[in-house]
Enzyme design. Structure first.
Site, mmCIF file in Angstrom:
data_model
loop_
_atom_site.group_PDB
_atom_site.id
_atom_site.type_symbol
_atom_site.label_atom_id
_atom_site.label_comp_id
_atom_site.label_asym_id
_atom_site.label_seq_id
_atom_site.Cartn_x
_atom_site.Cartn_y
_atom_site.Cartn_z
ATOM 1 N N VAL A 48 12.073 -19.377 -58.266
ATOM 2 C CA VAL A 48 12.353 -18.724 -56.976
ATOM 3 C C VAL A 48 11.028 -18.564 -56.226
ATOM 4 C CG1 VAL A 48 13.208 -16.616 -55.886
ATOM 5 C CG2 VAL A 48 14.364 -17.530 -57.921
ATOM 6 N N TYR A 52 9.640 -31.024 -41.365
ATOM 7 C CA TYR A 52 11.073 -31.371 -41.297
ATOM 8 C C TYR A 52 11.699 -30.822 -40.019
ATOM 9 C CZ TYR A 52 16.107 -30.706 -41.948
ATOM 10 O OH TYR A 52 17.462 -30.670 -41.749
ATOM 11 N N THR A 54 20.051 -29.113 -37.257
ATOM 12 C CA THR A 54 19.922 -27.958 -38.141
ATOM 13 C C THR A 54 19.540 -26.691 -37.376
ATOM 14 O OG1 THR A 54 18.440 -27.064 -39.838
ATOM 15 C CG2 THR A 54 17.585 -28.875 -38.584
ATOM 16 N N ASP A 55 19.865 -25.540 -37.956
ATOM 17 C CA ASP A 55 19.428 -24.273 -37.350
ATOM 18 C C ASP A 55 17.918 -24.064 -37.535
ATOM 19 O OD1 ASP A 55 19.362 -23.753 -40.100
ATOM 20 O OD2 ASP A 55 20.470 -21.869 -39.985
ATOM 21 N N GLU A 56 17.277 -24.876 -38.401
ATOM 22 C CA GLU A 56 15.855 -24.667 -38.696
ATOM 23 C C GLU A 56 14.972 -24.951 -37.482
ATOM 24 O OE1 GLU A 56 14.513 -25.958 -42.520
ATOM 25 O OE2 GLU A 56 16.501 -25.792 -43.387
ATOM 26 N N LYS A 93 13.220 -32.731 -36.626
ATOM 27 C CA LYS A 93 14.603 -32.573 -36.149
ATOM 28 C C LYS A 93 14.615 -32.033 -34.718
ATOM 29 C CE LYS A 93 17.963 -33.085 -38.143
ATOM 30 N NZ LYS A 93 18.831 -34.303 -38.306
ATOM 31 N N PRO A 130 4.467 -22.992 -48.301
ATOM 32 C CA PRO A 130 3.685 -22.701 -47.090
ATOM 33 C C PRO A 130 4.588 -22.719 -45.849
ATOM 34 C CG PRO A 130 2.790 -24.620 -48.280
ATOM 35 C CD PRO A 130 4.060 -24.242 -48.960
HETATM 36 P P1 NAD Z 1 20.633 -36.119 -47.465
HETATM 37 O O1 NAD Z 1 19.158 -36.091 -47.641
HETATM 38 O O2 NAD Z 1 21.513 -35.721 -48.596
HETATM 39 O O3 NAD Z 1 21.111 -37.587 -47.020
HETATM 40 C C1 NAD Z 1 20.434 -38.333 -46.052
HETATM 41 C C2 NAD Z 1 21.032 -39.733 -46.039
HETATM 42 O O4 NAD Z 1 20.361 -40.493 -45.018
HETATM 43 C C3 NAD Z 1 20.840 -40.505 -47.348
HETATM 44 O O5 NAD Z 1 22.030 -41.180 -47.687
HETATM 45 C C4 NAD Z 1 19.720 -41.499 -47.023
HETATM 46 O O6 NAD Z 1 19.801 -42.686 -47.794
HETATM 47 C C5 NAD Z 1 19.983 -41.763 -45.552
HETATM 48 N N1 NAD Z 1 18.786 -42.219 -44.831
HETATM 49 C C6 NAD Z 1 17.530 -41.676 -44.864
HETATM 50 N N2 NAD Z 1 16.705 -42.366 -44.081
HETATM 51 C C7 NAD Z 1 17.442 -43.355 -43.504
HETATM 52 C C8 NAD Z 1 17.155 -44.384 -42.572
HETATM 53 N N3 NAD Z 1 15.920 -44.547 -42.065
HETATM 54 N N4 NAD Z 1 18.141 -45.219 -42.198
HETATM 55 C C9 NAD Z 1 19.400 -45.071 -42.701
HETATM 56 N N5 NAD Z 1 19.722 -44.125 -43.602
HETATM 57 C C10 NAD Z 1 18.767 -43.261 -43.992
HETATM 58 O O7 NAD Z 1 20.912 -35.231 -46.172
HETATM 59 P P2 NAD Z 1 22.094 -34.184 -45.860
HETATM 60 O O8 NAD Z 1 21.780 -32.894 -46.521
HETATM 61 O O9 NAD Z 1 23.396 -34.848 -46.103
HETATM 62 O O10 NAD Z 1 21.876 -33.974 -44.293
HETATM 63 C C11 NAD Z 1 22.499 -34.853 -43.357
HETATM 64 C C12 NAD Z 1 22.121 -34.403 -41.946
HETATM 65 O O11 NAD Z 1 22.553 -33.050 -41.735
HETATM 66 C C13 NAD Z 1 20.605 -34.425 -41.702
HETATM 67 O O12 NAD Z 1 20.376 -34.885 -40.400
HETATM 68 C C14 NAD Z 1 20.200 -32.963 -41.812
HETATM 69 O O13 NAD Z 1 19.080 -32.677 -40.994
HETATM 70 C C15 NAD Z 1 21.446 -32.273 -41.289
HETATM 71 N N6 NAD Z 1 21.665 -30.909 -41.836
HETATM 72 C C16 NAD Z 1 21.644 -30.684 -43.179
HETATM 73 C C17 NAD Z 1 21.875 -29.406 -43.657
HETATM 74 C C18 NAD Z 1 21.876 -29.124 -45.149
HETATM 75 O O14 NAD Z 1 21.933 -27.940 -45.537
HETATM 76 N N7 NAD Z 1 21.856 -30.117 -46.005
HETATM 77 C C19 NAD Z 1 22.112 -28.348 -42.772
HETATM 78 C C20 NAD Z 1 22.129 -28.620 -41.391
HETATM 79 C C21 NAD Z 1 21.908 -29.911 -40.932
HETATM 80 P P1 TYD Z 2 16.332 -25.522 -49.608
HETATM 81 O O1 TYD Z 2 17.577 -25.768 -50.388
HETATM 82 O O2 TYD Z 2 15.156 -26.409 -49.822
HETATM 83 O O3 TYD Z 2 16.758 -25.494 -48.065
HETATM 84 P P2 TYD Z 2 15.899 -25.053 -46.745
HETATM 85 O O4 TYD Z 2 14.484 -24.927 -47.113
HETATM 86 O O5 TYD Z 2 16.171 -26.205 -45.834
HETATM 87 O O6 TYD Z 2 16.515 -23.771 -46.283
HETATM 88 O O7 TYD Z 2 15.852 -24.028 -49.880
HETATM 89 C C1 TYD Z 2 16.699 -22.928 -49.605
HETATM 90 C C2 TYD Z 2 15.897 -21.680 -49.871
HETATM 91 O O8 TYD Z 2 15.608 -21.607 -51.279
HETATM 92 C C3 TYD Z 2 14.549 -21.651 -49.157
HETATM 93 O O9 TYD Z 2 14.265 -20.335 -48.734
HETATM 94 C C4 TYD Z 2 13.558 -22.083 -50.233
HETATM 95 C C5 TYD Z 2 14.195 -21.553 -51.515
HETATM 96 N N1 TYD Z 2 13.920 -22.333 -52.736
HETATM 97 C C6 TYD Z 2 13.434 -21.682 -53.880
HETATM 98 O O10 TYD Z 2 13.244 -20.457 -53.883
HETATM 99 N N2 TYD Z 2 13.207 -22.428 -55.007
HETATM 100 C C7 TYD Z 2 13.397 -23.768 -55.038
HETATM 101 O O11 TYD Z 2 13.126 -24.413 -56.111
HETATM 102 C C8 TYD Z 2 13.903 -24.421 -53.884
HETATM 103 C C9 TYD Z 2 14.155 -25.907 -53.870
HETATM 104 C C10 TYD Z 2 14.165 -23.663 -52.735
#
Ligand code: NAD
Ligand code: TYD
Length: 357
Positions: A214, A158, A132-134, A162, A291
């Protein structure tokens, strides 16, 4: 030769598996623990596909992972398995350390043992570390976007977990020569995203007439990418990415959270029969901030564009409309993931957030 997708029952992983099979790219094994975020319904349309195989396992279980690698003659692993929600990492960081750090360690050890056994054939093997970019932390309003050489300054449990996984991957490339490529992507949105994240949560609440919570002043900025574009970028990296490198992936779509929520209200109003956008906008409620809330993320994705020719194809406006339509058409899916655990999470996260509007 198969690919192994770990975490393939989650949001991005299931989109990746569906696209992979739709494109006819070969056998895919999905290894997933099925946490609250993993849902096999996402993959119901391919459950009988001859090239699809599911294994329920934990990436922390090195022996189970190595057995799958051997049994299916795997030539690439794409790791999506992770705990992914920042707010949950603030409430319960332990599970993030377990899966994202210890799990990555176990996965790396399983892959190392397997690739050693492949001999010369191991040269073609790839492990894609989906990150992730985070990990880069928070940008000021006038800072340039993150590049692949930006420093790591994670703010949440988180992003710290990562970041640790990224460092472990780098060390396994440098020390053991394991053929790993890391991708650092911005915020994704699209079908099958669990309704704890901003966009699906807002769609869900708006359609039920619930408040749209929000955080803070709504001025936090994220760079949004449609999930299908992320999956396409990972396929490019898998095919042509250079081992040991990292590639940033982003959508060139910086938006404040309040802009995103207002855009959702407008699209929902377009789809609804009458009532106007104010019917949804009136639900917007500013609540106590998260936070350590990172103020701004933005990604410079020039490297993957220049080296691999990848660029996003979906604009934020078209992708958001497509996403709203998907959630409206798939109300049954939302209901099916709303387990008791989900309702407990909503209570824990939002009941303590006083309205500041
Ligand atoms: P998600 O939370 O929707 O899905 C995670 C999946 O991993 C689930 O199917 C869960 O059952 C499985 N899982 C969790 N713990 C496990 C374990 N110990 N063993 C096997 N399986 C396990 O996540 P996502 O949003 O699809 O993200 C997938 C990846 O992409 C993550 O690594 C996340 O850090 C990265 N990512 C996500 C985003 C985003 O915006 N969602 C952006 C950049 C990177
Ligand atoms: P989120 O979808 O949790 O992704 P990330 O924190 O990984 O970027 O949140 C996206 C943005 O939205 C983040 O700045 C937090 C904000 N947010 C709210 O304002 N209200 C909410 O209920 C949630 C879940 C997120």
């Amino acid at each position: 030769m198969a690919i192994l997708v770990t975490g393939g029952a989650g949001f991005i992983g299931s989109n990746f598996v569906l696209d992979w099979l739709r494109l006819g790219l070969g056998p895919v094994v999905n290894l997933d623990k099925l946490t609250y975020a993993g849902n096999l319904k996402n993959l119901a349309s391919v459950s009988d596909h001859p090239d699809y195989h599911f294994v329920r396992a934990d990436i922390c279980d090195r022996d189970a992972v190595q057995a799958v690698l051997t049994e299916h003659d795997v030539m690439a692993v794409i790791n999506f398995a992770a705990e992914t929600h920042v707010d949950r990492s603030i409430h319960s960081p332990g599970e993030f350390l377990r899966t994202n750090v210890q799990g990555m360690f176990a996965l790396l050890e399983a892959v190392r043992g397997y690739v050693d056994g492949l001999g010369g054939d191991g040269d073609a093997f790839r492990l894609i570390n989906v990150s992730t970019d985070e990990v880069y932390g928070s940008l000021g309003p006038n800072d340039p976007p993150f590049t692949e050489t930006s420093g790591y300054y994670p703010s949440s449990p988180y992003s710290a977990s990562k970041a640790a996984a990224d460092h472990l991957c780098r060390s396994y490339f440098v020390t053991y020569g394991l053929p790993i490529v890391t991708t650092n992507c911005s915020n994704n949105y699209g079908p099958y995203q669990f309704p704890e994240k901003l966009i699906p949560l807002m769609i869900r609440n708006a359609t039920r007439g619930d408040e749209l919570p929000v955080y803070g002043d709504g001025g936090n900025v994220r760079d949004w990418l449609f999930v299908g574009d992320h999956c396409a970028a990972i396929r490019e990296v898998l095919e042509c990415g250079r081992v040991g490198e990292t590639y940033n992936i982003g959508g060139n779509a910086e938006r404040t959270n309040i802009e995103v929520v207002e855009a959702l209200c407008d699209i929902l109003a377009d789809f609804a029969d009458g009532g106007g956008s104010s019917r949804y906008r009136d639900l917007i409620t500013f609540v106590t901030d998260r936070p350590g809330h990172d103020r701004r993320y933005a990604v410079d994705a020039c490297k993957i564009r220049d080296e691999l020719g990848w660029e996003p194809t979906e604009s934020f406006e078209s992708g958001l409309r497509r996403t709203v339509k998907w959630y409206l058409d798939n109300e049954a899916w939302i209901q099916s993931v709303e387990t008791g655990e989900y309702r407990e999470w909503l209570d824990a996260n939002y009941e303590l957030r006083a309205s500041t509007s």
